[in-house]
Design a protein around this motif. Structure first.
Motif, mmCIF file in Angstrom:
data_model
loop_
_atom_site.group_PDB
_atom_site.id
_atom_site.type_symbol
_atom_site.label_atom_id
_atom_site.label_comp_id
_atom_site.label_asym_id
_atom_site.label_seq_id
_atom_site.Cartn_x
_atom_site.Cartn_y
_atom_site.Cartn_z
ATOM 1 N N VAL A 226 -4.778 -4.876 0.200
ATOM 2 C CA VAL A 226 -3.776 -4.095 0.923
ATOM 3 C C VAL A 226 -2.579 -3.913 -0.001
ATOM 4 O O VAL A 226 -1.950 -4.898 -0.400
ATOM 5 C CB VAL A 226 -3.322 -4.825 2.202
ATOM 6 C CG1 VAL A 226 -2.251 -4.007 2.921
ATOM 7 C CG2 VAL A 226 -4.502 -5.092 3.115
ATOM 8 N N ILE A 227 -2.303 -2.676 -0.358
ATOM 9 C CA ILE A 227 -1.137 -2.414 -1.195
ATOM 10 C C ILE A 227 0.051 -2.158 -0.265
ATOM 11 O O ILE A 227 -0.005 -1.278 0.595
ATOM 12 C CB ILE A 227 -1.369 -1.182 -2.107
ATOM 13 C CG1 ILE A 227 -2.615 -1.386 -2.972
ATOM 14 C CG2 ILE A 227 -0.125 -0.913 -2.968
ATOM 15 C CD1 ILE A 227 -2.523 -2.515 -3.973
ATOM 16 N N THR A 228 1.084 -2.941 -0.450
ATOM 17 C CA THR A 228 2.249 -2.808 0.425
ATOM 18 C C THR A 228 3.318 -1.952 -0.239
ATOM 19 O O THR A 228 3.452 -1.949 -1.464
ATOM 20 C CB THR A 228 2.831 -4.192 0.767
ATOM 21 O OG1 THR A 228 3.162 -4.856 -0.451
ATOM 22 C CG2 THR A 228 1.796 -5.046 1.504
ATOM 23 N N ASN A 229 4.048 -1.234 0.599
ATOM 24 C CA ASN A 229 5.197 -0.455 0.139
ATOM 25 C C ASN A 229 4.932 0.528 -0.992
ATOM 26 O O ASN A 229 5.681 0.579 -1.966
ATOM 27 C CB ASN A 229 6.324 -1.409 -0.315
ATOM 28 C CG ASN A 229 6.756 -2.298 0.814
ATOM 29 O OD1 ASN A 229 7.071 -1.809 1.894
ATOM 30 N ND2 ASN A 229 6.736 -3.611 0.584
ATOM 31 N N ALA B 19 -2.068 -0.797 10.392
ATOM 32 C CA ALA B 19 -0.954 -0.535 11.313
ATOM 33 C C ALA B 19 0.312 -1.244 10.836
ATOM 34 O O ALA B 19 1.420 -0.701 10.894
ATOM 35 C CB ALA B 19 -1.330 -0.983 12.725
ATOM 36 N N GLU B 20 0.129 -2.466 10.342
ATOM 37 C CA GLU B 20 1.292 -3.245 9.890
ATOM 38 C C GLU B 20 1.984 -2.607 8.688
ATOM 39 O O GLU B 20 3.169 -2.825 8.458
ATOM 40 C CB GLU B 20 0.846 -4.675 9.533
ATOM 41 C CG GLU B 20 1.995 -5.609 9.268
ATOM 42 C CD GLU B 20 1.523 -7.041 8.974
ATOM 43 O OE1 GLU B 20 2.278 -7.970 9.241
ATOM 44 O OE2 GLU B 20 0.377 -7.210 8.489
ATOM 45 N N GLN B 21 1.230 -1.840 7.913
ATOM 46 C CA GLN B 21 1.788 -1.227 6.701
ATOM 47 C C GLN B 21 2.503 0.092 6.993
ATOM 48 O O GLN B 21 3.059 0.710 6.082
ATOM 49 C CB GLN B 21 0.663 -0.992 5.674
ATOM 50 C CG GLN B 21 -0.088 -2.257 5.284
ATOM 51 C CD GLN B 21 0.855 -3.359 4.849
ATOM 52 O OE1 GLN B 21 1.803 -3.117 4.091
ATOM 53 N NE2 GLN B 21 0.614 -4.578 5.339
ATOM 54 N N HIS C 119 -6.370 -2.017 12.122
ATOM 55 C CA HIS C 119 -5.367 -2.971 12.594
ATOM 56 C C HIS C 119 -4.523 -3.493 11.431
ATOM 57 O O HIS C 119 -3.307 -3.649 11.546
ATOM 58 C CB HIS C 119 -6.047 -4.138 13.324
ATOM 59 C CG HIS C 119 -6.592 -3.750 14.651
ATOM 60 N ND1 HIS C 119 -5.833 -3.701 15.789
ATOM 61 C CD2 HIS C 119 -7.826 -3.330 15.018
ATOM 62 C CE1 HIS C 119 -6.568 -3.302 16.807
ATOM 63 N NE2 HIS C 119 -7.785 -3.069 16.365
ATOM 64 N N VAL C 120 -5.204 -3.753 10.313
ATOM 65 C CA VAL C 120 -4.458 -4.208 9.134
ATOM 66 C C VAL C 120 -3.497 -3.119 8.666
ATOM 67 O O VAL C 120 -2.344 -3.389 8.305
ATOM 68 C CB VAL C 120 -5.450 -4.579 8.001
ATOM 69 C CG1 VAL C 120 -4.692 -4.887 6.714
ATOM 70 C CG2 VAL C 120 -6.310 -5.769 8.431
#
Lengths: 228, 228, 228, 228, 228, 228
Positions: free
Chosen positions: E4-7, E71-73, E68-69
């Motif tokens: 998961v790459i964030t931001n 959605a948080e990003q 679902h994962v």
């Protein structure tokens, strides 16, 4: 609930042998034009042919775990019939599984999804009817069921039913009708043999089947094209 | 802008040779089930097989001008990878272009569209994977690009990437991963060889892979069919 | 109204013979990229080839009665061209009907629907181009017409038109254009022979067809990939 | 043999009423993700919704005679479920038949084929789920059967089964499971209501369902993108 | 590897706002006829429209765990872009997930698969572009990745790219080109406004665009039909 | 050769007006179940309806130049009928061209390809029947023909023919048959009105059409389900 039904009654081997030489088109006609799977189900090589008893596998899409479970339930003369619970063209089956099935006497696979290792399966002479060829891998995460009633390519298939498959497609013959359909198939073949001989000499279906009167009654008109 | 990128770095010939014997399904698994083109991409003849480096061609629909431009960019060991900018089943490629490519050492064509002269291509042994066979001609009016990143049949392909194609379809292996995927493919083959031998003797995947416990944990139930 | 037109004018046999060796792609190009049936029409075996004059059959979906009517209208050198009035993939045609047609000198079938007995038809060498293979039977209840103008797989076909079919598909050449298209096809072949020879020696289409100037004028840019 | 089964047992009206407010997706989940017809079955207008008991019709392709026969077997609260014995997109059903069915209390039609008079059916508020809209007429020549087990769009449907259809598609619930699935559907709805409220406040599914640990165990990695 | 790459960097909100009023067709033309997703991607209701930044989700077929994962990003102004690693039409997304996304400011979903709860999503005004509507449930078993480069419906999409979607389909505009394409889109709109006004008065495109000479040069011939 | 035929004879305006109120299904039945275009041709909005005379456009795939040429040939009451010479789903037509056509009195478009600007066309009330919606742009490079006989979606259409299109699809009525089909359509409507009234009171089609005897003769059997 996920369940494996063991030892379902099967069409006996003697009946399977007696079907040798009967084609899919003939059997389909003989049982009143029923039981034919969708024409999207194609053999992976020309000349593929199989007669056997269905071991049915209902499995989740893109998950081939239950094929391994089903292998154990197979006996000589069986054909594995696989359908995912939602549409999929992934490759659930390849030569490793074929090796396993061959060692158990399985004579073919019918899968409403994809298969892979087509070159190897062809070399091994293990016939597969599928709606796709795809190398796409599947996972082993979720259960399904073996030897439950299954809708495959539009037809209801019960474990133990007779499956007949050739270049024309796949037909299912319910277990308890297998003997009756055999008789009707043979009758049909005998009749067709006579018709074939007459057609080959140039006689017309119009005359052999006596269609001219019915056509005229329906109002068919003949008209010469006249000069071009 | 229409551009032709010349001399992109390519997977080296030694790596291509080392892939000989590795199938599409194996390589696709080895690189984590990625890179497989859509299963609509089928070989024009059974037994087709090719390993090469991608020369990519992005061209307008129903216009094959850029294939001629791309031919000049080809080197021995290349595979031409062609995708129109909007869907099309016309016949962009035939035996004349194949003659040209063969003379330059190109080993195959992957085209998300149609090809023609299938009988001649088969005789020449020039393998093509396409989503259609069609004699429909194309024009030569509008530019496209050569050796740019390309989406073909659902996969991103960079010029110089390794393309592996056989009866099971087409897989792309990114240039810089080619050596790593080769190692993993071979490991996979070695492992499969051992499994194959055991399966052929009748041992079950259930036992070889140790699946029984996991299946039971998930709640798989066995039930005898009882009297038919 | 249901009508059978008898003895429509046909492309003469000498013209048919003269077309021997001309492929579908060539003829389609020679007549200005017209006349090609949809690419969904595929031969039932690789290497199928036929040249003949169209006997057209318009029939109701899932009803093959009119094929029997049409058989009587066939002469040596004819190709039966069949299209149902609404889309259908059932199996309207099998080896019995093929036996009948062969005895009358018919050289092939083009059907925008399904056919069956593929293994037998292959053995008999009777080529069929269809959009499906299906054992699904049809009825004999409702009339249609024979030798009326017909739209088949997207093309208008008149009785007596020349039909050319091979691995690349099916093309219709209007009767009165058959000689002109023949001349153009041969010219095309001669020209292609010269081009082929040059391509095989490694000369580029870019140079043979003199494309470089036009490409530059449109603004094609070349750029070296630089270090990888 | 063609047969009409009269008065099959049906899911009782009280159960049908109790299903009001349950959607297709919910019921499909509640019965273990089974029973959903193929997604090719679409409502002819947005907002269509129906709950009823199946009267099944198996009929020959492009022949709607048996729909008239079936009309007589319909009772208030029924849904007609129609499937031809081979694939077809013709228009078997229009506003005249709808008028007839409405007068008998039928609440909808599910047909794995085409329907027509879409504008009129929409005005009448008679919901139809079909795989095509087509004005193509059908004949009345050949028998079929009414209230026999039927495979429609990939699912086995028995006469009297509960059919639930809305914008999401069509699901069949076997007659004897209708009460149990109702209970499970309601439980599901209650549970979803709680989850919905939490999601609307911005709480994450990751936390509500407690997924973080399982994801970490499977090896999910988080990595910041870094400067763009 | 699942990651998961964030931001990831995103097209800034001001640019998104500036795109308001620009249609998919205009933007697609303005960036040189590139970036359009396949026409199989259709909105679930007429009049759907969305402009946002891509959060990409690559997930296994028939498994929606990663949604679902993802959605948080998500941040306000994002559009979720989802593509399974092999083709699937199951229903990965419904109103519960939409509730979650809305609470985070997400403005739409683009999914190369199916969605469900169409009636609810329509009422909520949450626009979805998908290739199918299906109630078919998915599992939560296998990892995928978030904010990695993704091929969706034939186009490469990077996280943070601008996604524009309306009744005509979906177009992706690479992040770093968003400002340039905006300028070109507006120029195009201004130009079209002038043309529109002239066309509405009956002036012909032939004259406005000055096509007559070019048509004549290519050899276009006009011929009167003569008496009927 | 590319040609524009000017001033083809057209079905007169009085006949067009007289067709007002006749639906596609009725006219298709009235002319013997012929003339219906493929069911892939769908209106871009519900409730679309058009009656007009065909201006036909044959054009190269992904090239809409000839639509501009055709606009000049249009007169009030015309419907543009467009078909590319090979299959294509690109967007050949949008609101600018619609503005032009509206200013010339054109009442609709039938295109065996894609159209775009669907939201604007809907607002303008300009009805389009197409096989796809796509924003994909087309070029203006290659000639085609206007007002030549055309095969569109499987039907032969001559310039000046009557085109009737509504929610059920599109039907072509040959120019010289327009008056006769009108008479037959009205007769059919009158007859249906009587039947409708009886059906609405609960009378059965079985009795109105007197089908019971024919069904019995064919061997239809009724059997009570017995206790459930």
């Amino acid at each position: 609930m996920s369940v494996v039904i063991t030892n379902p009654p099967r069409v006996p081997g003697a009946t399977l042998e007696a079907y040798s030489g009967i084609g899919v088109a003939t059997a389909h006609e003989a049982q009143g034009r029923t039981g034919l799977l969708a024409s999207t189900m194609r053999p992976i090589y020309a000349g593929a042919k199989a007669i056997g008893t269905a071991v049915t596998v209902s499995l989740p899409p893109c998950d081939n775990w239950m094929v391994h479970v089903a292998a154990e339930q197979c006996k000589p003369g069986d054909i594995l019939v696989v359908s995912p619970t939602s549409p999929s063209d992934a490759g659930y089956f390849g030569e490793l599984l074929a090796s396993s099935l061959i060692s158990r006497g399985v004579v073919g696979l019918v899968i409403e999804a994809g298969c892979r290792d087509v070159a190897e399966l062809t070399k091994m002479g293990f016939p597969v009817w599928s709606r796709a060829v795809s190398a796409q891998g599947t996972v082993k995460e979720t259960l399904g069921s073996v030897n439950v009633p299954l809708v495959c390519a539009g037809q209801l298939i019960q474990p133990g039913d007779l499956i007949l498959a050739d270049d024309d497609g796949v037909v299912v013959i319910p277990r308890l009708r297998a003997d009756a359909v055999l008789v009707l198939s043979r009758q049909r073949e005998v009749k067709e043999e006579g018709v074939r001989a007459r057609l080959q000499t140039g006689e017309l279906g119009l005359d052999i089947y006596g269609m001219r009167e019915a056509l005229a009654k329906k109002g068919l008109v003949y008209r010469d094209a006249g000069p071009g």
